[in-house]
Design a protein around this motif. Structure first.
Motif, PDB file in Angstrom:
ATOM      1  N   VAL A  37       7.373  -1.697 -13.121  1.00  0.00           N
ATOM      2  CA  VAL A  37       7.589  -0.628 -12.148  1.00  0.00           C
ATOM      3  C   VAL A  37       6.252   0.076 -11.958  1.00  0.00           C
ATOM      4  O   VAL A  37       5.527   0.331 -12.933  1.00  0.00           O
ATOM      5  N   LYS A  38       5.912   0.356 -10.707  1.00  0.00           N
ATOM      6  CA  LYS A  38       4.680   1.081 -10.424  1.00  0.00           C
ATOM      7  C   LYS A  38       5.025   2.507 -10.025  1.00  0.00           C
ATOM      8  O   LYS A  38       5.990   2.758  -9.309  1.00  0.00           O
ATOM      9  N   LEU A  39       4.205   3.421 -10.487  1.00  0.00           N
ATOM     10  CA  LEU A  39       4.496   4.838 -10.331  1.00  0.00           C
ATOM     11  C   LEU A  39       3.233   5.572  -9.898  1.00  0.00           C
ATOM     12  O   LEU A  39       2.160   5.390 -10.475  1.00  0.00           O
ATOM     13  N   ARG A  40       3.368   6.392  -8.861  1.00  0.00           N
ATOM     14  CA  ARG A  40       2.270   7.285  -8.491  1.00  0.00           C
ATOM     15  C   ARG A  40       2.861   8.610  -8.052  1.00  0.00           C
ATOM     16  O   ARG A  40       4.040   8.704  -7.696  1.00  0.00           O
ATOM     17  N   LYS A  41       2.048   9.640  -8.035  1.00  0.00           N
ATOM     18  CA  LYS A  41       2.493  10.981  -7.691  1.00  0.00           C
ATOM     19  C   LYS A  41       1.978  11.343  -6.310  1.00  0.00           C
ATOM     20  O   LYS A  41       0.792  11.153  -6.008  1.00  0.00           O
ATOM     21  N   HIS A  42       2.870  11.877  -5.500  1.00  0.00           N
ATOM     22  CA  HIS A  42       2.459  12.310  -4.162  1.00  0.00           C
ATOM     23  C   HIS A  42       1.490  13.480  -4.290  1.00  0.00           C
ATOM     24  O   HIS A  42       1.721  14.432  -5.033  1.00  0.00           O
ATOM     25  N   HIS A  43       0.395  13.417  -3.593  1.00  0.00           N
ATOM     26  CA  HIS A  43      -0.624  14.470  -3.645  1.00  0.00           C
ATOM     27  C   HIS A  43      -0.170  15.658  -2.810  1.00  0.00           C
ATOM     28  O   HIS A  43       0.206  15.519  -1.653  1.00  0.00           O
TER      29      HIS A  43
END
Length: 638
Positions: free
Chosen positions: A38-44
């Motif tokens: 699973v890939k995860l990033r945070k909205h800026h």
């Protein structure tokens, strides 16, 4: 499919409040099949708070098992985190090379972040960070821990000021004057120490079960440094009689010989390197027979020997010198070096050599929580130039570094493993040696837990030998972090399951039970300063008849030094509000029912042992609770 994510928010700056845990669920309309990553990033956003992600779970349609993706990392900036499914795997376990590529990429990135540094030559290597602000975010204190740590330091500083003001117009000429600062938060055992610290029985008890139970050993011959002058034939006969019975013990502080003493506020401080000979009575009481405060040297080839029959103040001062010496070795050798610095080597090597999928990483990582930051703070506040040791401790001002360097040269693998260490010191099978008994019991419980996990993934010695990540981790600890420690028994490779399990048991035990045994006692045994003075302000006595109360009070710490000792040892020994008891970490790095069953059995074993210990302690005058599982923290955090 349902994707569930659990987050905690992290402050963007130290002044922002902590926000509660939040959970999110996201429905995925189609069946994605078996998930590998699973890939995860945070909205800026405008306010770029970091988020701490615990884990992601995915529930498939129908009765399919839930897939877990452990994270336990900060999500910040523009980066993307790639999380593999949480089933532990050895290198080469998977037919797909995507996991292998992920392992290699992860380690390459970690090795750029977790770098080694030399704090002082001749000491274990440390994390490369000049302050806690330079540490990787994933090993920093969480907000609750940081606030508690910093606020209690401020509260302690205020208490020091109040005690100093309270004593400004008071005399400081008698031992009872220490009562003026013996208030504030203290334990019930500290009160008993306050009342009985001058008793020979309590003096001897501390070598077995006090803050430092690591120095005492059974004598196999009379020490060569113990020179008995003419007129002491009766003492020699008594010593030899106890030696033949196997009831003669010794505590030799020779490691302190020649260490330069501190200068505090332009006043010279003093150190000694005592030798204490003690006898074990049939009742289990350990009583001192003779104290030699300094070893023989050319200017004093036959040092004075102090006996229980000497004038009371002379005998008391000799015991105080022993307690001061024990303070130095306890704090620097057995506490700082043998638990904190060894624990940091284990933590850094684990981050550099073991990917998150490795079962040994999953086993050890909960036992490294906060260790790197607490050690970094120690190097900038406690043992740094101008730190607490320089301000109040007789080994401060550089002597403390020389002492740790000497201790490092004597640090053996066997000394970190209680079954070996206690056998080497002749302390097995002594009913009144409570630390020894409890350490062995906890070692056995920890070993069963470690073996249970290891045997799920390593099905033979050949699998151990063929694991390149595991072998690299072993070399990193022994050859790099511990600076070529193979000549002191540390392994440079693992050749069998038994060897691996023994080493991993040492790692877990050092970072949990051993630190608990060594750290917790400060609160009880160091609060009443005369029982374990941090410094001595007059040279050791050479005669007995000239020792007066002025000599004793002139030797003990002054008000300012005593207040600082009480504040720091309370701060370090107190119960931590966010304390995680041994084995009860909430992080779920492992997936699957088999590893969960091993951890549940570990909990059961610890609970059974705690019940036995509680029943035993109810029968004791002085309960020994430092190795009670509910009192042991799951990692070195203070």
């Amino acid at each position: 499919m349902v994707l569930s994510v659990q987050f905690k928010t992290l402050r963007a700056s130290p002044r922002l409040p902590v926000l509660p845990v939040e959970e999110f669920e996201q429905d995925v309309p189609q069946d994605l099949g078996p998930l590998q990553f699973v890939k995860l990033r945070k909205h800026h956003s405008l306010v770029d708070n970091a988020w701490f992600c615990d884990r992601i779970t995915v529930r498939g349609p129908g009765a399919l098992e839930e897939a877990a993706f452990p994270c336990y990392r900060w999500v910040q900036g523009q980066g993307v985190l790639t999380l593999p499914e949480g089933t532990a795997r050895l290198a080469g376990d998977s037919a797909s090379d995507v996991f292998q590529k992920h392992r290699e990429k992860e380690l390459k990135e970690r090795q750029q972040v977790y770098c080694w540094a030399t704090w002082k030559e001749g000491l274990p290597l440390t994390i490369a960070a000049g302050s806690e602000d330079e540490l990787p975010p994933d090993v920093r204190f969480h907000e609750k821990k940081r606030l508690d740590f910093e606020w209690t330091l401020k509260a302690g500083a205020l208490e020091m000021v109040l005690k100093r003001v309270y004593t400004l117009l008071s005399s400081w000429n008698h031992l009872e004057d220490f009562d003026q600062i013996f208030w504030g938060q203290k334990s019930s055992l500290a009160e008993k120490v306050h009342q009985r610290w001058q008793d020979d029985e309590l003096f001897g008890y501390q070598f077995l079960n006090g803050a430092n139970p690591m120095l005492l050993r059974r004598s196999t011959s009379l020490p060569s440094r113990l020179l008995l002058p003419s007129g002491m034939e009766e003492l020699q006969a008594q010593l030899e009689k106890e030696l033949q019975k196997g009831s003669l013990f010794e505590a030799d502080f020779i490691l302190l010989d020649g260490i330069p003493a501190n200068v505090i506020r332009e006043e010279q401080q003093y150190l000694a390197a005592p030798l204490v000979m003690l006898k074990m009575e049939p009742s289990g009481k350990l009583l001192p027979m003779v104290i030699q405060i300094q070893p023989p040297n050319p200017s004093c080839p036959t040092p004075s020997l102090f006996l229980p029959s000497d004038p009371p103040l002379a005998w008391l001062l000799a015991k105080i010198w022993v307690r001061n010496s024990d303070f130095q070795l306890h704090q620097l050798q057995y506490h700082l070096l043998n638990t904190h610095l060894v624990g940091e080597v284990i933590a850094v090597a684990t981050m550099r050599c073991l990917p998150g999928l490795h079962p040994v990483f999953k086993l050890l990582i909960p036992h490294t929580r906060y260790t790197i930051e607490i050690n970094t703070r120690a190097r900038t506040q406690l043992i740094s130039e101008g730190g607490v040791f320089d301000k109040a401790v007789s080994t401060g001002g550089g002597g403390h570094v020389q002492l740790i360097r000497r201790a490092m040269a004597q640090l053996t693998y066997r000394s970190l493993c209680p079954p070996d260490d206690l056998a080497d010191r002749g302390l097995l099978g002594i009913p009144s040696a409570l630390y020894a008994h409890d350490a062995l019991r906890l070692w056995e419980i920890t070993a069963r837990y470690v073996e249970g996990i290891v045997h799920l993934f390593y099905h033979g010695d050949d699998v151990v030998r063929g694991d390149p990540e595991l072998q690299a981790w072993c070399r990193e600890i022994t050859e790099v972090g511990l600076c070529q420690a193979q000549d002191r028994g540390f392994p440079v490779s693992f050749q069998s399951l038994n060897q691996l399990c023994h080493f991993l048991t040492m790692c877990v035990f050092t970072c949990t039970a051993q630190h608990g045994a060594i750290n917790k006692g400060q609160l009880d045994w160091y609060a009443w300063v005369p029982n374990a003075p941090c410094t001595m302000r007059m040279p050791p006595p050479t005669t007995k008849e000239d020792v007066t109360m002025d000599t004793v009070m002139g030797s003990l710490p002054d008000v300012q030094q005593a207040c600082l000792q009480m504040t720091i040892t309370w701060h370090l020994g107190r119960h931590q509000p966010d304390m995680v008891p041994l084995g009860h970490h909430k992080e779920q790095y492992f997936s699957g029912s088999k590893t969960k069953a091993v951890l549940n059995q570990f909990h059961t074993d610890l609970e059974n042992w705690e019940r036995e210990m509680t029943a035993r302690n109810e029968q004791l005058d002085l309960a020994y609770e430092y190795l009670k599982p509910s009192n042991i923290e799951n990692s070195i955090t203070i």
